[in-house]
Enzyme design. Structure first.
Site, PDB file in Angstrom:
ATOM      1  N   GLU A 186     -21.831  27.658  28.585  1.00 30.64           N
ATOM      2  CA  GLU A 186     -23.164  28.242  28.734  1.00 30.64           C
ATOM      3  C   GLU A 186     -24.168  27.523  27.834  1.00 30.64           C
ATOM      4  O   GLU A 186     -25.291  27.223  28.248  1.00 30.64           O
ATOM      5  CB  GLU A 186     -23.127  29.732  28.367  1.00 30.64           C
TER       6      GLU A 186
ATOM      7  N   HIS B 232     -14.219  36.929  24.454  1.00 31.51           N
ATOM      8  CA  HIS B 232     -14.193  36.636  25.889  1.00 31.51           C
ATOM      9  C   HIS B 232     -13.142  35.589  26.214  1.00 31.51           C
ATOM     10  O   HIS B 232     -12.294  35.771  27.085  1.00 31.51           O
ATOM     11  CB  HIS B 232     -15.569  36.167  26.356  1.00 31.51           C
TER      12      HIS B 232
ATOM     13  N   GLU C  71      -9.695  36.349  28.347  1.00 33.47           N
ATOM     14  CA  GLU C  71      -9.510  35.364  29.405  1.00 33.47           C
ATOM     15  C   GLU C  71      -8.903  34.050  28.928  1.00 33.47           C
ATOM     16  O   GLU C  71      -8.912  33.070  29.667  1.00 33.47           O
ATOM     17  CB  GLU C  71     -10.862  35.087  30.103  1.00 33.47           C
TER      18      GLU C  71
ATOM     19  N   VAL D  52     -22.515  41.873  23.269  1.00 30.11           N
ATOM     20  CA  VAL D  52     -22.770  43.175  23.882  1.00 30.11           C
ATOM     21  C   VAL D  52     -21.447  43.899  24.148  1.00 30.11           C
ATOM     22  O   VAL D  52     -20.395  43.271  24.251  1.00 30.11           O
ATOM     23  CB  VAL D  52     -23.543  43.033  25.212  1.00 30.11           C
TER      24      VAL D  52
ATOM     25  N   HIS E  92     -16.538  43.877  29.911  1.00 31.89           N
ATOM     26  CA  HIS E  92     -15.246  43.565  29.294  1.00 31.89           C
ATOM     27  C   HIS E  92     -14.854  44.631  28.269  1.00 31.89           C
ATOM     28  O   HIS E  92     -13.690  45.057  28.207  1.00 31.89           O
ATOM     29  CB  HIS E  92     -15.288  42.194  28.622  1.00 31.89           C
TER      30      HIS E  92
END
Length: 297
Positions: free
Chosen positions: A122, A179, A210, A239, A243
């Site tokens: 990202e 994440h 993940e 945040v 998830h």
């Protein structure tokens, strides 16, 4: 009372003087900061309450620290942008839309502050897009993600351990869910684990949903210490979104909560994103300051 010609002429002259001085917005805006913008770029979340206190919390901290700058928002997740617009009527710009808007509004100095945790895909995409706009501003700089310098890791470690100190009783494993990514930056989770362990926080564990370390890795680590009877689950994400609510604290059999319950641990999920932690917010503020310092060189 009717005005005489002399009074009318005097009023016109006075008005011209005021406008030429830039008062009342008669000429080009002179309000400080109208040509300087900090664009806060986040992945985004459809969880309204979490968004308000995490992403919104970071933006508010930045706005408070830099009152002379305009602070704008953009999300990188088109899916989130679509959900918010269709479900709630909330319009959030994509990064490209925000950059185009800044150009149109005559922004001359632009600081882009990502709320990303690390330099993953990202962040790379953000940098690539930003470079295409370099020539459209007098100055443009992309600031750094949360975990960049060694000092950042130390600050984040201090922030999250202070926040969860009440759980650290020797009988509780405090497990953070990141994440995870296929990018090289996934190693940042292992580095965060090392910083915690070397800092004396032996009951803290960092995993990912993940990638690796996985929840299976964390369960194995927790089971290796027979003193643990309790597991606390906390998002290692800006945040507390999908998830955190589902993969971490959900009731499905494959959630982290369910898997630790299946191992006969008492489990307490804490649905608080990093973005609502004041100490974490101040790290982002410092990154903005550091980015601004490069503009002066």
């Amino acid at each position: 009372m009717k005005m005489t010609f002399k009074k009318i002429a005097t009023a016109i002259i006075a008005s011209a003087v005021i406008c030429s001085a830039g008062f009342l917005g008669c000429t080009k805006k002179s309000t400080s900061g109208n040509d300087k913008e900090i664009l806060v770029v986040s992945f985004g979340t459809s969880y309204n309450n979490s968004r308000s206190i995490t992403i919104g919390g970071i933006e508010s901290a930045i706005r408070e620290a830099f009152p002379d700058w305009k602070v704008a928002r953009a999300f990188t997740a088109d899916t989130i942008i679509g959900i918010l617009k269709d479900r709630d009527g909330i319009v959030v710009d994509s990064v490209q839309q925000a950059l185009d808007k800044a150009v149109k509004e005559g922004i001359k100095t632009l600081v882009i502050q990502p709320t990303h945790l690390m330099s993953g895909f990202e962040f790379t995409d953000l940098n690539t897009l930003a470079q295409q706009y370099k020539g459209k501003f007098d100055s443009l700089v992309v600031s750094s993600p949360l975990l960049t310098s060694d000092g950042d890791y130390q600050k984040v470690s201090a922030a999250i351990t202070k926040k969860t100190a009440s759980f650290d009783d020797g009988k509780t494993a405090i497990c953070f869910m990141g994440h995870g990514t296929e990018a090289d930056s996934n190693s940042d989770y292992a580095k965060m684990q090392t910083v915690l362990t070397n800092g004396g926080f032996k009951n803290y564990y960092v995993g990912t949903v993940e990638a690796t370390p996985s929840v299976e890795d964390l369960i194995a680590a927790v089971k290796s210490n027979p003193a643990y009877t309790h597991v606390v689950l906390v998002p290692f994400m800006v945040v507390a979104g999908d998830h955190a609510n589902n993969d971490m604290a959900g009731d499905e059999d494959d959630s982290w909560k369910s898997q630790f319950l299946a191992e006969n641990y008492e489990v307490t999920p804490v649905l608080e994103g990093l973005g609502q932690n004041w100490d974490v917010q101040q790290i982002y503020v410092q990154h903005v300051k550091d980015a601004m310092a490069t503009l002066a060189k």
